[in-house]
Scaffold this motif. Structure first.
Motif, PDB file in Angstrom:
ATOM      1  N   PHE A  91       0.852  -1.190   0.000  1.00  0.00           N
ATOM      2  CA  PHE A  91       0.000   0.000   0.000  1.00  0.00           C
ATOM      3  C   PHE A  91       0.886   1.238   0.000  1.00  0.00           C
ATOM      4  CE2 PHE A  91      -2.763  -3.245   1.781  1.00  0.00           C
ATOM      5  CZ  PHE A  91      -3.902  -3.072   1.008  1.00  0.00           C
ATOM      6  N   TYR A  92       0.581   2.179  -0.894  1.00  0.00           N
ATOM      7  CA  TYR A  92       1.326   3.430  -1.010  1.00  0.00           C
ATOM      8  C   TYR A  92       0.436   4.594  -0.594  1.00  0.00           C
ATOM      9  CZ  TYR A  92       4.701   0.859  -3.859  1.00  0.00           C
ATOM     10  OH  TYR A  92       5.635  -0.036  -4.300  1.00  0.00           O
ATOM     11  N   ALA A  93       0.947   5.461   0.255  1.00  0.00           N
ATOM     12  CA  ALA A  93       0.220   6.689   0.610  1.00  0.00           C
ATOM     13  C   ALA A  93       0.951   7.837  -0.052  1.00  0.00           C
ATOM     14  CB  ALA A  93       0.209   6.875   2.124  1.00  0.00           C
ATOM     15  N   ASP A  94       0.235   8.563  -0.885  1.00  0.00           N
ATOM     16  CA  ASP A  94       0.831   9.665  -1.643  1.00  0.00           C
ATOM     17  C   ASP A  94       2.158   9.232  -2.289  1.00  0.00           C
ATOM     18  OD1 ASP A  94      -1.293  11.334  -1.055  1.00  0.00           O
ATOM     19  OD2 ASP A  94      -0.403  11.923   0.858  1.00  0.00           O
ATOM     20  N   GLY A  95       2.173   8.045  -2.860  1.00  0.00           N
ATOM     21  CA  GLY A  95       3.326   7.542  -3.607  1.00  0.00           C
ATOM     22  C   GLY A  95       4.412   6.907  -2.766  1.00  0.00           C
ATOM     23  N   VAL A  96       4.276   6.923  -1.443  1.00  0.00           N
ATOM     24  CA  VAL A  96       5.333   6.350  -0.586  1.00  0.00           C
ATOM     25  C   VAL A  96       4.855   5.008  -0.025  1.00  0.00           C
ATOM     26  CG1 VAL A  96       6.755   6.731   1.470  1.00  0.00           C
ATOM     27  CG2 VAL A  96       6.031   8.682   0.057  1.00  0.00           C
ATOM     28  N   LYS A  97       5.698   3.956  -0.184  1.00  0.00           N
ATOM     29  CA  LYS A  97       5.294   2.632   0.305  1.00  0.00           C
ATOM     30  C   LYS A  97       5.206   2.641   1.830  1.00  0.00           C
ATOM     31  CE  LYS A  97       8.048  -0.963   0.430  1.00  0.00           C
ATOM     32  NZ  LYS A  97       9.064  -1.834  -0.113  1.00  0.00           N
ATOM     33  N   LYS A  98       4.028   2.210   2.358  1.00  0.00           N
ATOM     34  CA  LYS A  98       3.819   2.259   3.806  1.00  0.00           C
ATOM     35  C   LYS A  98       3.591   0.871   4.405  1.00  0.00           C
ATOM     36  CE  LYS A  98       3.716   6.753   4.515  1.00  0.00           C
ATOM     37  NZ  LYS A  98       4.692   7.415   5.351  1.00  0.00           N
ATOM     38  N   ILE A  99       2.974  -0.017   3.621  1.00  0.00           N
ATOM     39  CA  ILE A  99       2.629  -1.343   4.154  1.00  0.00           C
ATOM     40  C   ILE A  99       3.003  -2.373   3.107  1.00  0.00           C
ATOM     41  CG2 ILE A  99       0.730  -2.837   4.967  1.00  0.00           C
ATOM     42  CD1 ILE A  99      -0.866  -0.226   5.510  1.00  0.00           C
ATOM     43  N   GLN A 100       3.562  -3.498   3.548  1.00  0.00           N
ATOM     44  CA  GLN A 100       3.908  -4.583   2.623  1.00  0.00           C
ATOM     45  C   GLN A 100       3.654  -5.906   3.324  1.00  0.00           C
ATOM     46  OE1 GLN A 100       7.439  -4.299   0.151  1.00  0.00           O
ATOM     47  NE2 GLN A 100       8.185  -6.157   1.133  1.00  0.00           N
ATOM     48  N   LYS A 101       2.848  -6.789   2.704  1.00  0.00           N
ATOM     49  CA  LYS A 101       2.533  -8.082   3.315  1.00  0.00           C
ATOM     50  C   LYS A 101       2.434  -9.134   2.227  1.00  0.00           C
ATOM     51  CE  LYS A 101       0.132  -6.451   7.365  1.00  0.00           C
ATOM     52  NZ  LYS A 101      -1.090  -6.324   8.119  1.00  0.00           N
ATOM     53  N   THR A 102       2.659 -10.388   2.584  1.00  0.00           N
ATOM     54  CA  THR A 102       2.601 -11.466   1.597  1.00  0.00           C
ATOM     55  C   THR A 102       1.567 -12.497   2.031  1.00  0.00           C
ATOM     56  OG1 THR A 102       4.944 -11.109   1.290  1.00  0.00           O
ATOM     57  CG2 THR A 102       4.071 -13.075   0.295  1.00  0.00           C
ATOM     58  N   GLY A 103       0.760 -12.965   1.102  1.00  0.00           N
ATOM     59  CA  GLY A 103      -0.250 -13.977   1.430  1.00  0.00           C
ATOM     60  C   GLY A 103      -1.318 -14.039   0.352  1.00  0.00           C
ATOM     61  N   LYS A 104      -2.541 -14.404   0.794  1.00  0.00           N
ATOM     62  CA  LYS A 104      -3.635 -14.660  -0.156  1.00  0.00           C
ATOM     63  C   LYS A 104      -4.570 -13.454  -0.265  1.00  0.00           C
ATOM     64  CE  LYS A 104      -7.511 -17.850  -0.587  1.00  0.00           C
ATOM     65  NZ  LYS A 104      -8.038 -19.162  -0.185  1.00  0.00           N
ATOM     66  N   VAL A 105      -5.021 -13.177  -1.489  1.00  0.00           N
ATOM     67  CA  VAL A 105      -5.996 -12.090  -1.678  1.00  0.00           C
ATOM     68  C   VAL A 105      -7.203 -12.632  -2.436  1.00  0.00           C
ATOM     69  CG1 VAL A 105      -6.420  -9.963  -2.998  1.00  0.00           C
ATOM     70  CG2 VAL A 105      -4.433 -10.112  -1.528  1.00  0.00           C
ATOM     71  N   LEU A 106      -8.359 -12.166  -2.004  1.00  0.00           N
ATOM     72  CA  LEU A 106      -9.611 -12.542  -2.652  1.00  0.00           C
ATOM     73  C   LEU A 106     -10.171 -11.292  -3.337  1.00  0.00           C
ATOM     74  CD1 LEU A 106     -11.948 -14.673  -2.807  1.00  0.00           C
ATOM     75  CD2 LEU A 106     -12.809 -13.647  -0.699  1.00  0.00           C
ATOM     76  N   PHE A 107     -10.496 -11.416  -4.636  1.00  0.00           N
ATOM     77  CA  PHE A 107     -11.090 -10.281  -5.350  1.00  0.00           C
ATOM     78  C   PHE A 107     -12.610 -10.351  -5.201  1.00  0.00           C
ATOM     79  CE2 PHE A 107      -7.019 -11.125  -7.331  1.00  0.00           C
ATOM     80  CZ  PHE A 107      -6.471  -9.852  -7.431  1.00  0.00           C
ATOM     81  N   THR A 108     -13.227  -9.193  -5.013  1.00  0.00           N
ATOM     82  CA  THR A 108     -14.681  -9.175  -4.836  1.00  0.00           C
ATOM     83  C   THR A 108     -15.285  -8.163  -5.818  1.00  0.00           C
ATOM     84  OG1 THR A 108     -14.687  -7.350  -3.282  1.00  0.00           O
ATOM     85  CG2 THR A 108     -14.318  -9.538  -2.351  1.00  0.00           C
ATOM     86  N   HIS A 109     -16.611  -8.099  -5.848  1.00  0.00           N
ATOM     87  CA  HIS A 109     -17.243  -7.170  -6.807  1.00  0.00           C
ATOM     88  C   HIS A 109     -17.076  -5.711  -6.383  1.00  0.00           C
ATOM     89  CE1 HIS A 109     -20.400  -8.078  -3.900  1.00  0.00           C
ATOM     90  NE2 HIS A 109     -20.813  -6.864  -4.128  1.00  0.00           N
ATOM     91  N   PHE A 110     -16.527  -5.480  -5.180  1.00  0.00           N
ATOM     92  CA  PHE A 110     -16.299  -4.081  -4.765  1.00  0.00           C
ATOM     93  C   PHE A 110     -14.829  -3.780  -4.547  1.00  0.00           C
ATOM     94  CE2 PHE A 110     -17.685  -6.732  -1.204  1.00  0.00           C
ATOM     95  CZ  PHE A 110     -16.516  -6.745  -0.474  1.00  0.00           C
ATOM     96  N   GLY A 111     -13.962  -4.804  -4.494  1.00  0.00           N
ATOM     97  CA  GLY A 111     -12.548  -4.547  -4.217  1.00  0.00           C
ATOM     98  C   GLY A 111     -11.789  -5.804  -3.837  1.00  0.00           C
ATOM     99  N   ILE A 112     -11.114  -5.766  -2.686  1.00  0.00           N
ATOM    100  CA  ILE A 112     -10.306  -6.903  -2.258  1.00  0.00           C
ATOM    101  C   ILE A 112     -10.616  -7.271  -0.806  1.00  0.00           C
ATOM    102  CG2 ILE A 112      -8.377  -6.739  -3.882  1.00  0.00           C
ATOM    103  CD1 ILE A 112      -6.877  -5.039  -1.792  1.00  0.00           C
ATOM    104  N   SER A 113     -10.443  -8.589  -0.523  1.00  0.00           N
ATOM    105  CA  SER A 113     -10.710  -9.081   0.820  1.00  0.00           C
ATOM    106  C   SER A 113      -9.784 -10.265   1.087  1.00  0.00           C
ATOM    107  CB  SER A 113     -12.193  -9.458   0.935  1.00  0.00           C
ATOM    108  OG  SER A 113     -12.505  -9.751   2.278  1.00  0.00           O
ATOM    109  N   GLY A 114     -10.113 -11.074   2.092  1.00  0.00           N
ATOM    110  CA  GLY A 114      -9.249 -12.191   2.500  1.00  0.00           C
ATOM    111  C   GLY A 114      -8.432 -11.760   3.715  1.00  0.00           C
ATOM    112  N   PRO A 115      -7.861 -12.727   4.458  1.00  0.00           N
ATOM    113  CA  PRO A 115      -7.172 -12.425   5.713  1.00  0.00           C
ATOM    114  C   PRO A 115      -6.084 -11.357   5.605  1.00  0.00           C
ATOM    115  CG  PRO A 115      -7.317 -14.798   5.383  1.00  0.00           C
ATOM    116  CD  PRO A 115      -7.883 -14.159   4.151  1.00  0.00           C
TER     117      PRO A 115
END
Ligand SMILES: Cc1cc2nc3c(=O)[nH]c(=O)nc-3n(C[C@H](O)[C@H](O)[C@H](O)COP(=O)(O)OP(=O)(O)OC[C@H]3O[C@@H](n4cnc5c(N)ncnc54)[C@H](O)[C@@H]3O)c2cc1C
Length: 419
Positions: free
Chosen positions: A228-252
């Motif tokens: 995740f980047y805030a105003d172009g600067v990387k702030k959060i980085q995590k590795t794992g599973k992502v679920l795509f949904t009809h509104f965005g992203i979810s999963g643990p």
């Protein structure tokens, strides 16, 4: 508890809210000799409990050393210490497996579920626990007002007034209000002099208005790097599973990043970047794709890619890289391949918000922890009052940590209210 003749119509303990923490508190207080009444506004008990963990109920997290367990509660561990020293994960296993004969099973990341994989079994177990100890229930009974008396409380409801010596409030927070937790307790507790931090969704799916993300709805990617980047600067980085949904992203992975992302959103714009091959450097990925294309020169690009990707992702990759799915794999240029690799390592889209309290698993905020005695779960502001579960301002990740907090605070309030 000694009952006075003149107070026979006064219940020893009333529990408001028959959810996870309330049922644990009610059964425990009754087990320790108190006469207990649960007032629940729904027609059924444990409505939220029955939908936990996607219907499987992640009942706890199998970290037996409670100090290690509390590392997942960075802001509140100093308060929770005295509660968890009395009742933690070992006690939860003993309660469900030995006392209530509900076998548990621990899966990846120490997340523990009932072996039956049915949340309703956990709900039924909690209701049976209460019934075994003769807890009384008044369902479809909405509490509207609390009044302190000299030695207890008068509880006003749509079904009449009830009086008790000790009152346990376990009405939950604001997350998933359709299950009954609509924040009623916060209003009463604020009126009674408690400090309430404003609730906001803390474990919640994230929204985007990017249509290619929506088009992947139902697709999950088991192992990727999420940044995740805030105003172009990387702030959060995590590795794992992502679920795509009809509104965005979810999963643990997303749920457990959502609190930090919502903090970033309160300051400015946030972009999400997906690296679909986190362990493969771009040059090696480029060679792999070149080999794949080489082996399938006569095949369409779209068909060749089915060796690596689901169809839904191929369509998105084709659209974003401007490589048509029906071009022959042998005709793809080096520039096109580089564009594709760059995309696979960094698929970006803006995050426009969280899904809000309705879709939240947990809302943070709630009663200020300094106002609770965690040895007993008693209010320091009002006598004869105990506050437990999601009402407390405790931020924590998903993975069984919430329900363990409910079992612990419920048990302690149950024991001490019965004294
Ligand atoms: C979709 C979802 C999945 C989840 N999955 C997990 C999981 O797998 N593992 C985990 O650890 N945590 C999970 N959680 C979080 C967990 O369910 C909660 O932390 C927990 O249920 C909170 O328990 P509680 O007793 O505080 O409140 P609740 O379980 O919310 O119970 C509160 C009860 O009070 C009643 N009530 C409210 N107001 C009144 C009133 N005025 N009068 C009478 N009764 C009232 C409500 O009807 C409700 O029954 C999940 C949450 C959600 C929303």
């Amino acid at each position: 508890m000694v009952k006075k003749q003149s107070l026979m119509d006064v219940t020893d303990v009333i529990v408001i809210g028959g959810g996870s923490s309330g049922l644990m508190a009610a059964g425990t207080a009754a087990q320790h000799g108190a006469q207990v009444l649960v007032l629940e506004k729904n027609a059924v008990l444990g409505k939220k409990l029955s939908i936990t963990g996607g219907g499987r109920c992640n009942i706890t997290n199998d970290k037996r050393d409670f100090k290690q367990f509390l590392e997942h509660f960075p802001q509140s561990k100093k308060y929770l210490y005295s509660a968890f020293a009395q009742y933690a994960v070992d006690e939860t296993f003993n309660f469900f497996e030995q006392d209530m004969k509900l076998p548990l099973e621990t899966q990846a990341r120490k997340r523990t579920f009932p072996a039956s994989q049915r949340a309703t079994d956990v709900r039924n177990t909690m209701v049976n626990f209460c019934k075994q100890h003769n807890v009384s229930f008044k369902l479809s009974t909405t509490v509207t007002k609390l009044t302190a008396t000299d030695d207890g409380w008068v509880v006003k409801t749509n079904n009449g007034n009830f009086t008790c010596h000790k009152l346990i409030i376990s009405t939950g927070g604001y997350a998933a209000p359709e299950t009954g937790s609509t924040g009623d307790g916060f209003k009463w507790l604020s009126d009674l002099g408690h400090t309430i931090a404003k609730p906001s969704p803390s474990i919640v799916p994230l929204k985007t208005n990017t249509t290619w993300v929506h088009s992947l709805s139902g697709t999950s990617w088991d192992y990727l790097k999420l940044r995740f980047y805030a105003d172009g600067v990387k702030k959060i980085q995590k590795t794992g599973k992502v679920l795509f949904t009809h509104f965005g992203i979810s999963g643990p992975l997303v749920l457990n990043s959502s609190y930090d992302v919502s903090q970033l959103l309160s300051w400015g714009s946030v972009e999400c970047s997906l690296d679909l091959f986190p362990d493969t450097p771009a040059e090696i990925l480029s060679k792999r794709i070149a080999n794949l294309l080489q082996k399938n020169v006569k095949k369409d690009f779209g068909n060749t890619m089915t060796e690596i990707f689901p169809k839904s992702i191929i369509e998105v990759l084709s659209e974003l890289s401007a490589i048509p799915t029906d071009i022959k794999s042998g005709e793809i240029t080096r520039d096109q391949r580089n564009t594709l690799v760059a995309l696979l390592k960094d698929m970006r889209f803006p995050i426009t918000g969280t899904m809000g309290l309705d879709r939240a698993v947990i809302a943070d905020g709630g009663v200020d922890l300094s106002e609770i005695n965690f040895k007993t779960m008693q209010s320091k502001v009002n006598p004869n009052l105990y506050i437990i579960g999601d009402l407390l301002n405790i931020n924590r990740p998903s993975g069984g940590f919430s329900l363990q907090m409910c079992w612990t605070t419920g048990y302690i309030a149950g024991v001490h209210s019965a004294m």
